[in-house]
Design a protein around this motif. Structure first.
Motif, short mmCIF file in Angstrom:
data_model
loop_
_atom_site.label_atom_id
_atom_site.label_comp_id
_atom_site.label_asym_id
_atom_site.label_seq_id
_atom_site.Cartn_x
_atom_site.Cartn_y
_atom_site.Cartn_z
N VAL A 1 0.81 -1.01 0.08
CA VAL A 1 0.10 0.07 0.06
C VAL A 1 0.98 1.22 0.04
CG1 VAL A 1 -1.86 1.07 1.31
CG2 VAL A 1 -1.78 -1.30 1.31
N TYR A 2 2.05 1.26 0.90
CA TYR A 2 2.79 2.49 0.86
C TYR A 2 3.59 2.77 0.04
CZ TYR A 2 0.96 1.98 5.75
OH TYR A 2 0.38 1.73 6.87
N SER A 3 4.05 1.64 -0.76
CA SER A 3 4.93 2.13 -2.04
C SER A 3 4.20 2.62 -2.97
CB SER A 3 5.69 0.74 -2.45
OG SER A 3 4.54 -0.31 -2.71
N ARG A 4 2.99 2.00 -3.22
CA ARG A 4 2.19 2.58 -4.41
C ARG A 4 1.69 4.13 -4.21
NH1 ARG A 4 -2.26 -1.27 -6.71
NH2 ARG A 4 -2.14 -0.25 -8.50
N LEU A 5 1.28 4.36 -2.75
CA LEU A 5 1.09 5.67 -2.42
C LEU A 5 2.06 6.56 -2.56
CD1 LEU A 5 -1.54 6.66 -1.48
CD2 LEU A 5 -0.79 6.47 0.97
N ALA A 6 3.33 6.08 -1.92
CA ALA A 6 4.54 7.16 -2.03
C ALA A 6 4.88 7.43 -3.40
CB ALA A 6 5.75 6.41 -1.25
N ARG A 7 4.73 6.35 -4.33
CA ARG A 7 5.02 6.62 -5.70
C ARG A 7 4.22 7.60 -6.21
NH1 ARG A 7 2.79 3.78 -9.38
NH2 ARG A 7 3.46 3.94 -11.60
N ALA A 8 2.95 7.29 -6.01
CA ALA A 8 1.96 8.28 -6.76
C ALA A 8 2.14 9.86 -6.27
CB ALA A 8 0.54 7.95 -6.41
N SER A 9 2.31 9.91 -5.04
CA SER A 9 2.46 11.28 -4.31
C SER A 9 3.69 11.77 -4.68
CB SER A 9 2.25 11.30 -2.69
OG SER A 9 3.31 11.07 -2.14
N MET A 10 4.82 11.10 -4.77
CA MET A 10 5.98 11.48 -5.18
C MET A 10 6.05 12.35 -6.69
SD MET A 10 8.90 11.69 -3.53
CE MET A 10 10.76 12.44 -3.92
N LEU A 11 5.40 11.23 -7.55
CA LEU A 11 5.20 11.86 -8.92
C LEU A 11 4.60 13.19 -8.93
CD1 LEU A 11 4.43 8.61 -10.79
CD2 LEU A 11 6.33 9.84 -11.05
N ASP A 12 3.43 13.23 -8.18
CA ASP A 12 2.71 14.38 -7.83
C ASP A 12 3.45 15.52 -7.69
OD1 ASP A 12 0.43 15.71 -8.31
OD2 ASP A 12 0.06 15.65 -6.22
N VAL A 13 4.27 15.53 -6.46
CA VAL A 13 5.07 16.60 -6.15
C VAL A 13 6.36 16.94 -7.16
CG1 VAL A 13 6.81 17.20 -4.09
CG2 VAL A 13 4.63 16.02 -3.59
N LEU A 14 6.94 15.90 -7.62
CA LEU A 14 8.01 16.20 -8.30
C LEU A 14 7.59 16.98 -9.56
CD1 LEU A 14 10.15 12.74 -8.34
CD2 LEU A 14 10.66 15.09 -7.52
N GLY A 15 6.23 17.02 -10.00
CA GLY A 15 5.82 17.82 -11.14
C GLY A 15 5.43 19.33 -11.00
N SER A 16 5.56 19.43 -9.61
CA SER A 16 4.92 20.75 -8.84
C SER A 16 5.91 21.72 -9.27
CB SER A 16 4.52 20.69 -7.83
OG SER A 16 5.47 20.57 -6.80
N ASP A 17 5.32 23.16 -9.25
CA ASP A 17 5.93 24.53 -9.73
C ASP A 17 7.15 24.65 -8.62
OD1 ASP A 17 4.49 24.88 -11.56
OD2 ASP A 17 3.03 26.40 -10.29
N TYR A 18 7.21 24.41 -7.50
CA TYR A 18 8.36 24.63 -6.60
C TYR A 18 9.37 23.85 -6.99
CZ TYR A 18 7.62 20.84 -3.21
OH TYR A 18 7.60 19.83 -2.30
N ILE A 19 9.25 22.61 -7.19
CA ILE A 19 10.15 21.72 -7.38
C ILE A 19 11.05 22.05 -8.77
CG2 ILE A 19 10.64 19.29 -8.33
CD1 ILE A 19 10.55 19.41 -5.31
N ARG A 20 10.07 22.63 -9.79
CA ARG A 20 10.83 23.10 -11.15
C ARG A 20 11.83 24.24 -10.67
NH1 ARG A 20 6.48 24.38 -15.12
NH2 ARG A 20 6.37 26.14 -13.87
N THR A 21 11.15 25.34 -9.62
CA THR A 21 12.16 26.23 -9.14
C THR A 21 13.24 25.76 -8.62
OG1 THR A 21 10.08 27.45 -8.68
CG2 THR A 21 11.97 28.40 -7.63
#
Lengths: 294, 322
Positions: B205-225
């Motif tokens: 459960v946690y690996s799928r969740l961590a993967r999905a939320s990491m992908l989500d976060v890595l695509g956000s603006d502040y990471i691009r900055t």
């Protein structure tokens, strides 16, 4: 996998007149989902025709105890000399019956509560969500164990117990969907035309809330099967039903001498739940292409 | 004051939940066929009607339901969970005696699952189309689909019988003598298989969740900055993204704690781990109602407390939540 779904999801937008065909195509483009479907076809086939083709009664003592898998007994015998293969074949129907009927009950409870809370909102929502939260803090399996052990174990009671401890997920999902959809223009239009609440709930909102519900139902079948297996393993199953969980539970004292008696029934449960999870994931991709990554 | 008020509110709400569990227990006992006295008499092998009536008076079963409920609540609040028929001991003593073993098992599995799950999920998120990513999908689906007791039995057959690395039952070697350190090591050796078994479902459960939320976060603006500032990928992922990606994992982990305790019941049965799960299993075999209901009540307390802790961890991780 993600590439192919990407392409087809774009096609869906161009051909909204044939959504079912597109869902069908997207589902079949997903190899894992097709594998799950093949597994389930085999399991359903076994449940209906297996006992006709392989008629050995799983309760019968047909051979020497703890005979290893071999020519006479393909999957061996357990500590009493019961045929493991017969148990697996006859257990399929018990497993499917429990899986489906428990899910139907779960959906009835969950959807009713979710619809009322999500559609009417206000104090109805507050009260129903408090009830839902209450059920969520109860350790589900332990609660099911209490329910089954207080009354006389039967398949009906097990089905009911599973539904009572697992409906919260469906209720929350239904509520969220209803809260989202009830503000949409087509619902407001229906309401402006004077449609009754029952019409708006069943004919207007529910069909639009179905895609995520269908996925959750598919996964719910897997959950119900795992619950039944655990209860039967703990000795709380229906004593007249030969289920896979019961097979493992009754043979667990003898694992050192007959590994096959617990390994094969467990593998059957594993494949069944894996199959329905893959189908559920495939449906999720096909029905909600935008949510693919979740 | 601003931080204390929601805390008090949450605590008050949690107490309400526990009161509801007490009422539920009461309702269940009264819905079940027979009552405590019937069960006791059955255990004693029969009794005269006079004795039964006497016992009913003694246990307050002759009073009306609201009075009984009120007395029941008062008893539970005082920590008096009744007497176990089979052990002839107060339920609360039995549970407290077995609780440390369960807490050790559940906590080990809990942190194991979060740690392994998050690490796997993050690695998978960094290489979205790699073989590793697909492998994680397979592992997580398998961990979810295999019945937990079967996973346990398979591990037992493999690592306790064919490759006898770990002991097969209990929490310590019977009659083991040695220093504190040796004893700790002995318990750890016993702990490995049950903890891995229990963690196996949640790693999925946690690996799928961590993967999905990491992908989500890595695509956000502040990471691009952060990336455009020229920060190294390591700093971006572990310093900037990780904290936010962990939020859903923490929430989910907290919410699923109830199921972790329930899972422990099955795992303890498989490995004869001397915790409350084992106790629950035995109480079912012997139809020891007060003990079973006491365990349900106490594990619910554990869940409610964990939910409180999760709630506050969440507040620390995400200061936006007020």
């Amino acid at each position: 996998m993600s590439n192919t779904t990407n392409v087809t999801s774009m096609e869906v937008e161009y051909r909204p007149d044939r959504p079912l065909v597109e869902i069908w195509r997207m589902f079949f483009a997903n190899k894992a989902a097709v594998f799950g479907l093949v597994l389930w076809t085999l399991i359903i086939f076994t449940a209906f025709l297996g006992p006709v083709i392989y008629s050995t009664d799983p309760f019968d003592l047909v051979g020497a105890p703890m005979e290893p898998p071999g020519e006479e007994f393909l999957l061996g015998t357990d500590y009493l000399g019961r045929d493991i293969l017969a148990g697996i074949i006859h257990g399929a129907s018990v497993t499917l019956a429990i899986g489906f009927s428990a899910t139907i009950f779960t959906v009835i409870i969950g959807v009713t509560i979710g619809v009322l809370a999500g559609y009417y909102g206000g104090w109805v929502d507050t009260v129903l969500m408090r009830v839902t939260e209450f059920f969520q803090v109860l350790p589900a399996l332990l609660f099911a164990m209490v329910l089954v052990s207080l009354f006389t174990a039967s398949l009906y009671l097990i089905v009911l117990a599973i539904a009572v401890v697992t409906w919260t997920g469906i209720a929350r999902l239904t509520r969220a969907e209803f809260m989202k959809i009830k503000e949409r223009e087509f619902v407001l239009a229906e309401r402006a035309m004077g449609a009754r609440n029952t019409r708006i709930i069943w004919k207007v909102i529910l069909p639009n809330a179905l895609p995520p519900l269908i996925v959750t139902m598919a996964l719910g079948v897997g959950v119900a099967i795992l619950f039944e297996a655990a209860l039967s393993f703990l000795g709380l199953g229906d004593p007249n039903a030969y289920s896979w969980g019961y097979m493992i539970g009754s043979s667990r004292e003898y694992i050192w001498d007959s590994w096959w008696a617990v390994t094969f029934p467990g593998f059957a449960i594993f494949l069944t739940v894996l199959g329905i999870s893959l189908i559920g994931d495939g449906l999720n991709d096909a029905l909600n292409p935008k949510l693919r990554e979740l | 004051m601003k931080t204390i008020l929601p805390l008090l509110k949450r605590i008050a709400y949690s107490l309400m939940l526990l009161l509801a569990v007490i009422v539920l227990n009461f309702v269940l006992v009264h819905l079940a066929p027979g009552d405590a006295v019937t069960a006791m008499v059955g255990d004693m092998g029969g009794a005269t009607p006079e004795l039964i009536a006497e016992l009913r008076v003694e246990y307050g079963l002759d009073q009306n339901l609201p009075t009984q409920l009120f007395k029941y609540i008062a008893k539970m609040v005082r920590g008096d969970l009744g007497i176990s028929f089979t052990h002839n001991l107060p339920v609360i003593d039995l549970i407290l005696e077995h609780l440390p073993a369960t807490i050790l098992l559940v906590m080990t599995a809990f942190f194991m699952a979060i740690l392994i799950g998050t690490v796997l999920g993050i690695i998978a998120a960094q290489r979205p189309n790699s073989l590793f990513n697909h492998l994680i999908t397979v592992i997580s689906l398998s961990g979810y689909a295999a019945p937990v007791f079967w996973t346990g039995l398979m591990l037992l057959i493999s690592f306790s019988y064919y490759f006898p690395i770990f002991p097969s039952f209990g929490m310590e070697t019977v009659g083991f003598r040695g220093t504190f350190l040796e004893k700790t090591f002995d318990v750890l050796k016993h702990l490995v298989l049950p903890a891995v078994t229990l963690a196996s479902i949640y790693v999925a459960v946690y690996s799928r969740l961590a993967r999905a939320s990491m992908l989500d976060v890595l695509g956000s603006d502040y990471i691009r900055t952060a990336r455009s500032k020229g920060l190294s990928e390591k700093v971006v992922v572990y310093k900037h993204a990780l904290k936010n990606a962990l939020l859903p994992v923490v929430t989910m982990a907290g919410l699923q704690f109830a199921q972790l305790i329930a899972g422990a019941v099955v795992v303890e049965t498989v490995f004869s781990w001397p915790g409350i799960g084992q106790l629950a299993f035995n109480s079912i075999l012997r139809r020891d109602q007060p003990l079973l209901l006491g365990i349900l009540f106490l594990s619910t307390i554990m869940v409610v407390v964990t939910n409180l802790i999760t709630d506050f961890t969440y507040r620390i991780l995400d200061p936006r939540i007020k």
